[in-house]
Design a protein around this motif. Structure first.
Motif, short mmCIF file in Angstrom:
data_model
loop_
_atom_site.label_atom_id
_atom_site.label_comp_id
_atom_site.label_asym_id
_atom_site.label_seq_id
_atom_site.Cartn_x
_atom_site.Cartn_y
_atom_site.Cartn_z
N GLU A 114 -39.03 130.41 -28.85
CA GLU A 114 -38.27 129.81 -27.76
C GLU A 114 -38.01 130.79 -26.62
OE1 GLU A 114 -37.80 126.76 -27.33
OE2 GLU A 114 -38.32 126.01 -29.33
N LEU A 115 -37.76 132.05 -26.95
CA LEU A 115 -37.55 133.04 -25.90
C LEU A 115 -38.81 133.23 -25.07
CD1 LEU A 115 -35.50 135.82 -27.79
CD2 LEU A 115 -34.64 133.95 -26.38
N ASN A 116 -39.94 133.32 -25.73
CA ASN A 116 -41.20 133.50 -25.00
C ASN A 116 -41.59 132.24 -24.22
OD1 ASN A 116 -42.25 136.26 -25.56
ND2 ASN A 116 -42.08 135.59 -27.68
N LYS A 117 -41.31 131.09 -24.78
CA LYS A 117 -41.58 129.84 -24.08
C LYS A 117 -40.76 129.75 -22.80
CE LYS A 117 -41.40 124.80 -24.64
NZ LYS A 117 -41.02 123.69 -25.54
N MET A 118 -39.52 130.20 -22.86
CA MET A 118 -38.65 130.18 -21.69
C MET A 118 -39.23 131.03 -20.56
SD MET A 118 -35.70 128.58 -21.34
CE MET A 118 -35.17 128.22 -19.67
N VAL A 119 -39.83 132.15 -20.93
CA VAL A 119 -40.40 133.05 -19.94
C VAL A 119 -41.72 132.51 -19.39
CG1 VAL A 119 -41.39 135.36 -19.59
CG2 VAL A 119 -39.29 135.08 -20.95
N ASN A 120 -42.55 131.97 -20.27
CA ASN A 120 -43.94 131.67 -19.90
C ASN A 120 -44.18 130.27 -19.36
OD1 ASN A 120 -44.81 134.26 -20.74
ND2 ASN A 120 -44.91 133.57 -22.88
N GLU A 121 -43.25 129.35 -19.62
CA GLU A 121 -43.45 127.96 -19.19
C GLU A 121 -42.27 127.50 -18.34
OE1 GLU A 121 -44.17 125.37 -22.48
OE2 GLU A 121 -45.47 126.82 -23.51
N LYS A 122 -42.58 126.79 -17.28
CA LYS A 122 -41.51 126.24 -16.43
C LYS A 122 -40.81 125.09 -17.16
CE LYS A 122 -43.49 127.37 -11.91
NZ LYS A 122 -43.93 126.84 -10.59
N VAL A 123 -39.50 125.01 -16.96
CA VAL A 123 -38.76 123.88 -17.52
C VAL A 123 -39.06 122.63 -16.69
CG1 VAL A 123 -36.93 125.42 -18.31
CG2 VAL A 123 -36.68 124.25 -16.12
N SER A 124 -38.75 121.47 -17.23
CA SER A 124 -38.97 120.23 -16.50
C SER A 124 -37.83 119.99 -15.51
CB SER A 124 -39.06 119.05 -17.47
OG SER A 124 -37.80 118.81 -18.07
N GLU A 125 -38.11 119.20 -14.50
CA GLU A 125 -37.08 118.80 -13.54
C GLU A 125 -35.96 118.05 -14.26
OE1 GLU A 125 -36.68 119.58 -10.50
OE2 GLU A 125 -38.64 120.26 -9.75
N GLU A 126 -36.33 117.27 -15.26
CA GLU A 126 -35.34 116.50 -16.00
C GLU A 126 -34.38 117.42 -16.77
OE1 GLU A 126 -35.08 112.98 -19.42
OE2 GLU A 126 -37.02 113.86 -18.87
N VAL A 176 -30.36 125.25 -7.22
CA VAL A 176 -31.24 125.97 -8.15
C VAL A 176 -32.49 125.14 -8.44
CG1 VAL A 176 -31.43 126.94 -10.47
CG2 VAL A 176 -29.31 127.22 -9.18
N THR A 177 -33.64 125.79 -8.43
CA THR A 177 -34.92 125.11 -8.63
C THR A 177 -35.55 125.50 -9.96
OG1 THR A 177 -36.24 126.87 -7.62
CG2 THR A 177 -35.30 125.20 -6.13
N VAL A 178 -36.57 124.77 -10.33
CA VAL A 178 -37.36 125.09 -11.53
C VAL A 178 -37.94 126.50 -11.43
CG1 VAL A 178 -39.51 124.52 -12.72
CG2 VAL A 178 -37.86 122.71 -12.17
N ASP A 179 -38.41 126.87 -10.25
CA ASP A 179 -38.95 128.21 -10.05
C ASP A 179 -37.87 129.28 -10.23
OD1 ASP A 179 -41.55 127.36 -9.58
OD2 ASP A 179 -41.26 127.22 -7.41
N ASP A 180 -36.65 128.98 -9.79
CA ASP A 180 -35.53 129.91 -10.00
C ASP A 180 -35.28 130.15 -11.48
OD1 ASP A 180 -34.97 130.20 -7.26
OD2 ASP A 180 -33.57 128.50 -7.26
N ILE A 181 -35.35 129.06 -12.26
CA ILE A 181 -35.10 129.17 -13.69
C ILE A 181 -36.12 130.09 -14.34
CG2 ILE A 181 -35.02 127.91 -15.88
CD1 ILE A 181 -32.60 127.40 -14.09
N GLN A 182 -37.39 129.91 -14.00
CA GLN A 182 -38.42 130.77 -14.60
C GLN A 182 -38.26 132.21 -14.13
OE1 GLN A 182 -42.66 130.06 -13.82
NE2 GLN A 182 -43.05 130.52 -15.99
N ALA A 183 -37.88 132.40 -12.88
CA ALA A 183 -37.67 133.76 -12.38
C ALA A 183 -36.55 134.46 -13.14
CB ALA A 183 -37.35 133.72 -10.88
N MET A 184 -35.49 133.73 -13.44
CA MET A 184 -34.39 134.31 -14.21
C MET A 184 -34.83 134.63 -15.64
SD MET A 184 -31.81 134.65 -12.17
CE MET A 184 -33.15 135.15 -11.04
N ALA A 185 -35.63 133.75 -16.22
CA ALA A 185 -36.13 134.00 -17.58
C ALA A 185 -37.00 135.26 -17.60
CB ALA A 185 -36.91 132.80 -18.09
N LYS A 186 -37.88 135.39 -16.63
CA LYS A 186 -38.76 136.56 -16.57
C LYS A 186 -37.94 137.84 -16.39
CE LYS A 186 -42.99 134.32 -14.87
NZ LYS A 186 -43.87 134.78 -15.97
N LYS A 187 -36.82 137.74 -15.68
CA LYS A 187 -36.02 138.92 -15.38
C LYS A 187 -35.09 139.32 -16.52
CE LYS A 187 -33.19 140.77 -11.58
NZ LYS A 187 -32.62 140.45 -10.24
#
Length: 223
Positions: A114-126, A176-187
């Protein structure tokens, strides 16, 4: 009028590679798992709100990914959660659960999935909108409590936040956008630089955990 003592300490830093730390608890039928490390996340940072939404999707409650995986899908635990906390000196990330001895290694594997999925895949808009709705509703509800208003005032002074920080809170949540979420996960989600701390029965559990350490060795500690 006396001198105030000054305590010097080394600022905690995340390990360069994943480490496994084990504390023996004689006769334990469960293992307590904490996957944790310090983060540089200051109160009032532009990342704080985005990071809160990201963690809410990952492990913020009973509909979050960690809970749905470790409890609902696999039945390893009564609950699995994560937190990402800001602090003036050093913040921290923690993902945790209490699991049966025989599934300790399997549970850690699913945490890492789950941690790696959060980093590597964008969450859905839903998924993002669901979390926004929850945080917006909770924020509005807690404004009925005078303690909430007092805490906002204290935080504004303590952390030198902008005077309109809480007035603009929901507007910033909505932005906050989907891209923001992935950026936070990567960071901030760093399973490759984590301490996997397990408290449990050494004879039952410890020899299954070597592969989670970059060194392939578990470090043992007493209480």
């Amino acid at each position: 009028k006396g001198d105030v003592p000054i305590n010097k300490y080394r600022t905690p830093v995340a390990p360069k590679e994943t480490e496994v730390a084990f504390v023996h608890k004689e006769g334990a039928v469960q293992s307590v798992i904490n996957i944790t490390y310090p983060v540089n996340l200051k109160p009032g940072s532009p990342d704080v709100i985005k990071a809160r939404l990201m963690n809410a999707i990952l492990g913020g409650g009973s509909t979050a990914r960690l809970f749905m995986n470790l409890r609902e899908k696999h039945g390893y635990t009564y609950g699995a959660y994560s937190s990402l906390n800001s602090d003036k000196l050093v913040g921290n990330f923690n993902a945790n659960a209490k699991v049966r001895n025989e599934v300790t290694d399997s549970a850690i594997t699913q945490f890492m999935v789950e941690l790696n999925k959060m980093v590597n895949e964008k969450v859905s808009e839903e998924d993002l909108q669901d979390v926004k709705n929850y945080i917006t509703g909770t924020f509005a509800y807690t404004l009925q409590d005078p303690q909430t208003i007092a805490r906002f005032a204290v935080n504004t002074a303590k952390y030198n936040l902008p005077a309109d920080y809480y007035n603009n809170y929901l507007k910033n949540v909505a932005a906050v956008t989907v891209d923001d979420i992935q950026a936070m996960a990567k960071k901030y989600i760093k399973p490759e630089n984590a301490i996997v701390l397990v408290v449990g029965d050494k004879a039952e559990v410890a020899d299954k955990l070597n592969d989670f350490a970059a060194s392939k060795e578990v470090s043992f500690y007493d209480t």
